[in-house]
Design a protein around this motif. Structure first.
Motif, short mmCIF file in Angstrom:
data_model
loop_
_atom_site.label_atom_id
_atom_site.label_comp_id
_atom_site.label_asym_id
_atom_site.label_seq_id
_atom_site.Cartn_x
_atom_site.Cartn_y
_atom_site.Cartn_z
N ARG A 95 1.08 -1.51 0.02
CA ARG A 95 0.18 -0.17 0.16
C ARG A 95 1.00 1.42 0.28
O ARG A 95 0.24 2.63 -0.09
CB ARG A 95 -1.04 0.03 1.32
CG ARG A 95 -2.52 -1.06 1.14
CD ARG A 95 -2.80 -1.26 2.60
NE ARG A 95 -3.96 -1.84 1.52
CZ ARG A 95 -3.97 -3.11 1.61
NH1 ARG A 95 -3.09 -3.95 1.40
NH2 ARG A 95 -5.32 -3.61 1.22
N ASN A 96 1.45 1.24 0.83
CA ASN A 96 2.60 2.37 1.20
C ASN A 96 3.35 3.14 -0.69
O ASN A 96 3.93 4.08 -0.99
CB ASN A 96 3.55 2.54 1.74
CG ASN A 96 2.97 3.01 2.68
OD1 ASN A 96 2.41 3.13 3.55
ND2 ASN A 96 4.09 1.82 3.82
N TRP A 99 1.02 4.14 -2.27
CA TRP A 99 0.80 5.80 -2.65
C TRP A 99 1.54 6.72 -2.73
O TRP A 99 1.38 7.59 -2.76
CB TRP A 99 0.13 5.71 -0.75
CG TRP A 99 -1.10 5.55 -0.53
CD1 TRP A 99 -1.31 4.44 0.58
CD2 TRP A 99 -2.03 6.05 -0.68
NE1 TRP A 99 -3.15 4.71 0.29
CE2 TRP A 99 -3.48 5.23 0.08
CE3 TRP A 99 -2.78 7.67 -1.55
CZ2 TRP A 99 -4.53 5.83 -0.45
CZ3 TRP A 99 -3.98 8.36 -1.46
CH2 TRP A 99 -4.48 7.20 -1.04
N ASP A 100 2.77 6.06 -2.80
CA ASP A 100 4.21 6.93 -2.84
C ASP A 100 3.81 7.28 -4.64
O ASP A 100 4.35 8.03 -4.99
CB ASP A 100 5.26 6.22 -2.95
CG ASP A 100 5.71 6.30 -1.48
OD1 ASP A 100 5.02 7.21 -0.33
OD2 ASP A 100 6.50 5.26 -0.55
N ILE A 102 1.21 6.80 -6.16
CA ILE A 102 0.06 8.49 -6.24
C ILE A 102 0.68 10.20 -6.15
O ILE A 102 0.09 10.60 -6.09
CB ILE A 102 -1.28 8.38 -5.03
CG1 ILE A 102 -1.78 6.72 -6.40
CG2 ILE A 102 -2.21 9.05 -5.47
CD1 ILE A 102 -3.00 6.13 -4.93
N SER A 103 1.33 9.57 -4.64
CA SER A 103 1.53 11.32 -4.00
C SER A 103 2.58 12.32 -4.91
O SER A 103 2.64 12.72 -5.27
CB SER A 103 2.38 10.94 -3.01
OG SER A 103 1.08 10.84 -1.98
#
Length: 107
Positions: A95-96, A99-100, A102-103
């Motif tokens: 997940r991280n 998310w990285d 996406i960010s």
């Protein structure tokens, strides 16, 4: 490690068991699931998930002592296994990573 699949509720309950450590049983899981995730769920649904997680090897259970407040009945206490710990760490890492991305879409 072999691939594993967890539904959202299974993952949340596994995380709650990890959070509660040695004090995880049906009622405490229901209470914390409501408190931490805002999820209303029946005790029987929690028990079904806990037993499914135990079958998958993510948690293990033992019988606790009896108490007069429970009419002499014993609690089934659940705790995370080493395999369950590996699973939630891998889920977190996956997940991280997503998310990285996406960010920071240029990464």
């Amino acid at each position: 490690m072999a691939r594993f699949y967890l539904g959202e509720l299974e993952e949340l309950i596994l995380l709650i068991v990890a959070m509660l450590r040695e004090e995880a049983y049906g009622v405490t899981v229901v209470t914390e699931l409501q408190k931490q995730a805002g999820r209303e769920i029946s005790i029987s649904a929690v028990h079904a998930v806990l037993h499914r997680l135990e079958e998958k090897g993510f948690v293990e259970s033992r019988m606790g002592g009896s108490s007069s407040e429970r009419g002499g009945r014993r609690k089934r206490l659940f705790r995370m296994t080493a395999y369950g710990q590996q699973v939630i760490e891998q889920l977190r890492d996956t997940r991280n990573t997503i998310w990285d991305i996406i960010s920071n879409p240029s990464a």
